[in-house]
Design an enzyme around this catalytic site. Structure first.
Site, PDB file in Angstrom:
ATOM      1  N   THR A   1      -1.916   9.561 -10.499  1.00 28.01           N
ATOM      2  CA  THR A   1      -2.290  11.163 -10.865  1.00 28.01           C
ATOM      3  C   THR A   1      -3.662  11.133 -11.854  1.00 28.01           C
ATOM      4  O   THR A   1      -4.486  11.898 -11.892  1.00 28.01           O
ATOM      5  CB  THR A   1      -1.214  11.633 -11.733  1.00 28.01           C
ATOM      6  OG1 THR A   1      -0.300  11.850 -10.868  1.00 28.01           O
ATOM      7  CG2 THR A   1      -1.498  13.019 -12.346  1.00 28.01           C
TER       8      THR A   1
ATOM      9  N   THR B   1      -1.929  14.953  -5.996  1.00 25.69           N
ATOM     10  CA  THR B   1      -2.080  13.505  -5.971  1.00 25.69           C
ATOM     11  C   THR B   1      -1.519  12.657  -4.962  1.00 25.69           C
ATOM     12  O   THR B   1      -2.129  11.769  -4.477  1.00 25.69           O
ATOM     13  CB  THR B   1      -1.665  12.828  -7.525  1.00 25.69           C
ATOM     14  OG1 THR B   1      -2.227  13.622  -8.517  1.00 25.69           O
ATOM     15  CG2 THR B   1      -1.758  11.379  -7.532  1.00 25.69           C
ATOM     16  N   ASN B   2      -0.298  13.213  -4.358  1.00 25.22           N
ATOM     17  CA  ASN B   2       0.491  12.257  -3.555  1.00 25.22           C
ATOM     18  C   ASN B   2      -0.034  12.396  -2.258  1.00 25.22           C
ATOM     19  O   ASN B   2       0.443  11.558  -1.366  1.00 25.22           O
ATOM     20  CB  ASN B   2       1.760  12.861  -3.295  1.00 25.22           C
ATOM     21  CG  ASN B   2       2.347  12.587  -4.886  1.00 25.22           C
ATOM     22  OD1 ASN B   2       2.062  11.989  -5.637  1.00 25.22           O
ATOM     23  ND2 ASN B   2       3.721  13.333  -5.283  1.00 25.22           N
TER      24      ASN B   2
ATOM     25  N   THR C   1      -6.312 -36.524  13.335  1.00 25.24           N
ATOM     26  CA  THR C   1      -4.975 -35.411  13.143  1.00 25.24           C
ATOM     27  C   THR C   1      -4.260 -36.198  12.140  1.00 25.24           C
ATOM     28  O   THR C   1      -3.949 -37.649  12.065  1.00 25.24           O
ATOM     29  CB  THR C   1      -4.196 -35.378  14.584  1.00 25.24           C
ATOM     30  OG1 THR C   1      -4.073 -36.779  14.988  1.00 25.24           O
ATOM     31  CG2 THR C   1      -5.158 -34.659  15.541  1.00 25.24           C
TER      32      THR C   1
ATOM     33  N   SER D   1     -20.528 -34.170 -13.438  1.00 30.02           N
ATOM     34  CA  SER D   1     -19.493 -34.924 -14.610  1.00 30.02           C
ATOM     35  C   SER D   1     -20.526 -35.079 -15.937  1.00 30.02           C
ATOM     36  O   SER D   1     -21.416 -35.294 -15.979  1.00 30.02           O
ATOM     37  CB  SER D   1     -19.145 -36.290 -14.179  1.00 30.02           C
ATOM     38  OG  SER D   1     -18.355 -37.023 -15.157  1.00 30.02           O
TER      39      SER D   1
END
Length: 526
Positions: free
Chosen positions: A155, A195-196, A241, A372
């Site tokens: 809303t 609003t809905n 794999t 690093s």
């Protein structure tokens, strides 16, 4: 709006608090929007009747009066929401697709109401002009200061949109902001709406637009991977794999597989986007169409199709459509799936580039920053890493969408704002991640062809190609001995006279290792 003469001390305190909030929010919005929008506004302002500058104007609602900054196009309902929902400090101002979706709904409603003779021509013209100022001229995109987290099933955003459009329309008519007796945010801009139905329709349009942007970014990324696949087509390497050596392939095949993976996700995302084109506009409060004129439902959807250029359609069952959020779950699921594929690709890029001396080191990612504070010369795969993290965030957002969709009750789901926050965030960050991966990583990847070839030559996995000649059991024995002694498979085969050198070299040639159909021809010839 009418003024209340005997305002209570509590109301006065609320006014002061709201004033402070608005001043702060508007300062933030002003800083973020820069000067371009302000210039556009100043060029197109229609002079109002009164030119006396005031710091505030007074607007009132069900709860009383509030002071509204005179320059603000939003009004009292927006200000209430700003006061109530100080949650994330991320506002709707940062979600332009959502704003445009809501404004497109207001424009379509004005057109439909005019065609049905429920809205006077002058008001309709003013509202349409106001909407175009936002949609085309991009005015007032900084006038939506409410938090993305909000109660009330949206809303607050609907009211915010009504107020901004109304005050722009008043400007067109030559009146001051807040002169709602001339043109009213609810009675005129929100005519035939709730609003809905207006909020979820604007939401769907915004998500649809966001999906198109994401699809475009993924398309550019898959093209970049495809180009790399073509570049690496002749580089032989070991496939793996379970992180163990498998059989040879080309590096080009590996990168083309990345491209095909992403192209598939484009199809899934497009299908999810198309589901959003069914809207419940015309349903009003719960789906019964209360307070709409005869024929409005189809008129307004047709008008919205004109405004957006999209093939929108009205939901078959407006009561079901008003309470259901399944399309959002489906849309975010598609986004999550794309994120999952992208994250897996980034995992592979990090593995393939690991090292450089003690890892796979088959590819080089472009160095982007020192890696690093303690280890000199270290460079990390920061781009794939950040994309991984973005994908994890998308996974979390997907759970939020699922739980919020499940939390609906009876004829409405009031949790749509958090669904929207999650969807728009996922679209934005995943699109940015795809662009970052393409521009700062993929286009600059190079291959270490010698390293890739050395892995193949020293691999035990090539014994698989000899199965048709030796059988699986002998292959096991040769492979085991090669692993234990460190000797090459070729050398052991020839030493044991299991195959003649010419046939062995043909089977283990680069041509056959990359295109195993050659082995099939050789087998048939024998």
């Amino acid at each position: 709006m009418s003024k209340t003469s005997n305002k209570s001390s509590a109301d006065s305190k609320n006014d002061a608090k709201a004033e402070d909030i608005v001043n702060g929010e508007n300062q933030i919005a002003t800083n973020e929007s820069q000067s371009s929008d302000s210039a556009a506004v100043s060029e197109r302002v229609v002079e109002p009747k009164t030119t006396v500058q005031k710091k505030f104007r007074i607007e009132s609602d069900l709860l009383g009066e509030l002071q509204i900054p005179s320059h603000a196009y939003y009004g009292v309902h927006t200000l209430r929401a700003v006061d109530n929902f100080q949650i994330s400090r991320t506002t709707i101002n940062h979600v332009p697709d959502f704003i445009r979706g809501m404004v497109q709904v207001k424009k379509a409603a004005a057109l439909a109401n005019r065609r049905l003779h429920t809205l006077p021509a002058q008001k309709a013209e003013a509202i349409v002009w106001a909407c175009d100022q936002i949609l085309i001229e991009e005015r007032c995109m900084d006038q939506f200061p409410i938090d993305v987290f909000q109660g009330g099933a949206g809303t607050s955003l609907n009211m915010n949109t009504n107020e901004v459009v109304a005050n722009l329309a008043l400007e067109f008519l030559g009146h001051e902001k807040g002169e709602y007796h001339i043109l009213h945010p609810m009675d005129d801009v929100n005519m035939s709406q709730s609003t809905n139905d207006s909020y979820p329709t604007g939401f769907r349009l915004g998500i649809y637009a966001g999906l198109q942007t994401l699809i475009a970014e993924i398309d550019e990324l898959q093209v970049a991977f495809r180009h790399k696949g073509n570049e690496f087509v002749d580089i032989i390497k070991m496939g793996r794999t379970q992180l163990q050596d498998a059989v040879p392939m080309s590096l080009g095949e590996e990168f083309r597989a990345f491209a095909h993976n992403l192209a598939e996700e484009q199809t899934v995302l497009r299908e999810a986007a198309n589901r959003l084109l069914e809207v419940n506009l015309g349903a009003t409060a719960i789906g019964t169409g209360v307070n709409t004129p005869a024929g409005y439902r189809h008129q307004v959807v047709a008008a919205l199709s004109e405004v957006t250029g999209l093939e929108l359609k009205s939901a078959r069952d407006l009561i079901e459509a008003t309470s259901d959020t399944g399309a959002y779950v489906h849309a975010h699921s598609a986004i999550k799936r794309a994120a999952m594929k992208l994250s897996k690709i980034c995992n592979d890029l990090r593995l393939l580039s690991s090292g450089p001396r003690a890892g796979l080191n088959e590819i080089n990612l472009p160095p982007r920053q020192a890696g690093s504070s303690i280890m000199p010369a270290k460079v990390n795969p920061v781009i794939p890493e950040v994309v991984n993290q973005v994908c994890f965030k998308v996974f979390g957002n997907d759970l939020t969408v699922t739980m919020a969709a499940e939390a609906g009750q009876l004829q409405l789901n009031v949790m749509e704002p958090v669904i929207g926050e999650s969807l728009f965030q996922s679209l934005r960050i995943l699109g940015n991640a795809a662009k970052t991966l393409r521009e700062k990583c993929v286009v600059g990847i190079t291959a270490n062809a010698d390293v890739c070839r050395a892995y193949v030559d020293n691999s035990i996995g090539i014994i698989t190609y000899l199965n048709p000649f030796l059988g699986h059991d002998i292959g096991d024995q040769i492979g085991k001995e090669a692993a234990e002694t460190g000797r090459p498979v070729r050398e052991l085969i020839l030493e044991k006279k299991l195959m003649d050198e010419k046939t062995l070299e043909a089977v283990l040639s680069k041509e056959n290792l990359m295109h195993p159909m050659f082995r099939g021809r050789l087998y048939l010839e024998n």
